[in-house]
Design an enzyme around this catalytic site. Structure first.
Site, short mmCIF file in Angstrom:
data_model
loop_
_atom_site.label_atom_id
_atom_site.label_comp_id
_atom_site.label_asym_id
_atom_site.label_seq_id
_atom_site.Cartn_x
_atom_site.Cartn_y
_atom_site.Cartn_z
N LYS A 23 0.81 -1.23 0.00
CA LYS A 23 0.00 0.00 0.00
C LYS A 23 0.84 1.28 0.00
O LYS A 23 0.34 2.35 -0.35
CB LYS A 23 -0.93 0.01 1.21
N SER A 42 1.33 -9.95 -0.14
CA SER A 42 1.04 -8.51 -0.15
C SER A 42 1.25 -7.77 1.17
O SER A 42 1.37 -6.55 1.17
CB SER A 42 -0.39 -8.27 -0.63
#
Length: 327
Positions: free
Chosen positions: A59, A312
């Site tokens: 992110k 992730s």
């Protein structure tokens, strides 16, 4: 009037060119995350360790691309974002580096570690009840009251392009390490920003998105050929990072056009993947960061030596990680 093709227009569509621009900006401040080979049933899988980013997830990419493109006037007004934790930390990290005020709307049941980390970067955190309150409405109200720029977690061209830099970076690495081009990418999916960005960055690869059981709104939307929300009585899941109640037309349309497929995984399959990554790669993954690997280990995705798996995120509370290792 600004044309949608303008790279600074909020009305534009995310593009491969935008991803290339984002990748250059990100490479100027962050080293590439490792691409790690993982042997599995006779094939070599290529695992992109985004869990090793400074904030513990991919992110940071979209947040940096968005905030670094703010005008001086926008920086003075600050930003507001909504997130269960990883986008929150990305925005807070970028805002601190740029000297921008950040307000983050987070669910009250978000992992304590993510809330504390977001505050640690200097952001103001406002908690809400994810079952009864609308985080978008809260952020919009704050923006109206303060003039802050809203930075969505996935429904934004900058954010999608920034996340897509993961794919460009991985493609360069896999070509350098193995001399091959990946033809399948397995990615987690909450709102779909990462998967949509990678789909734009790697047009020659088939995209498989992975969601938690009961929170597979992107999968249901792709199969039903229209956007459908998560059921009101959606089950609890350990994948706090992927509890997005409704995907956006922007991410859905990209994945639909690319004919992406989708699968979902159980908490037990996620815990197995967390253990596997720890034992074989010495990596700490959070549940949402392990779903892509979970789908592969559960036999839900057909893989070969040209498969890229996105690990992730790694922002997991110690107690939950211990539970995963012990299960």
């Amino acid at each position: 009037m600004t044309e949608p093709s303008d790279p600074l227009s909020p009305d534009r569509k995310p593009s491969r060119e935008g991803i290339e621009r984002a990748a250059k900006k990100i490479s100027a401040i962050l080293p590439p995350t490792p691409l790690m080979p993982l042997k599995y049933e006779g094939v070599t899988l290529w695992c992109k360790a985004e869990c090793l980013q400074p904030i513990g997830s991919f992110k940071i990419r979209g947040a940096w691309h968005r905030l670094s493109d703010l005008t001086e006037e926008e920086r003075a007004r600050g930003v507001v974002a909504f997130s269960s934790g990883n986008h929150a930390q990305g925005v807070a990290w970028a805002a601190k580096r740029l000297g921008v005020r950040a307000i983050i709307v987070m669910p009250a049941d978000a992992p304590k570690r993510k809330i504390e980390s977001t505050r640690g970067y200097g952001a103001e955190v406002i908690l809400y009840d994810r079952r009864s309150e609308d985080r978008v409405a809260i952020a919009d109200r704050i923006a109206a009251e303060t003039g802050a720029v809203v930075v969505p977690s996935f429904d934004d061209p900058w954010v999608i392009e920034g996340q897509g830099s993961t794919g460009l970076e991985a493609m360069v690495q896999i070509i350098a390490q193995a001399g091959i081009h990946p033809h399948r990418v397995v990615s987690c999916c909450g709102g779909g920003g990462l998967a949509a960005g990678i789909a734009l960055a790697m047009p020659g690869a088939r995209i498989t998105v992975v969601e938690p059981d009961g929170w597979d709104d992107m999968g249901n939307s792709l199969r039903g050929k229209k956007i459908v929300p998560v059921e009101a009585n959606a089950p609890d899941t350990v994948c706090d990072a992927l509890q997005t109640p409704l995907v956006s037309p922007l991410t859905y349309s990209i994945l639909k056009e690319r004919k992406a497929d989708a699968v979902s995984v159980s908490d037990e399959e996620v815990f197995h993947a967390m253990r596997h990554a720890h034992e074989r790669l010495r990596l700490v993954l959070e549940p949402g960061g392990a779903v892509a690997l979970a789908a592969v280990l559960a036999g839900k995705v057909e893989v070969d030596d040209r498969t890229l798996i996105i690990l992730s995120g790694g922002n997991v509370d110690p107690a939950l990680f211990s539970r995963a290792l012990a299960s």
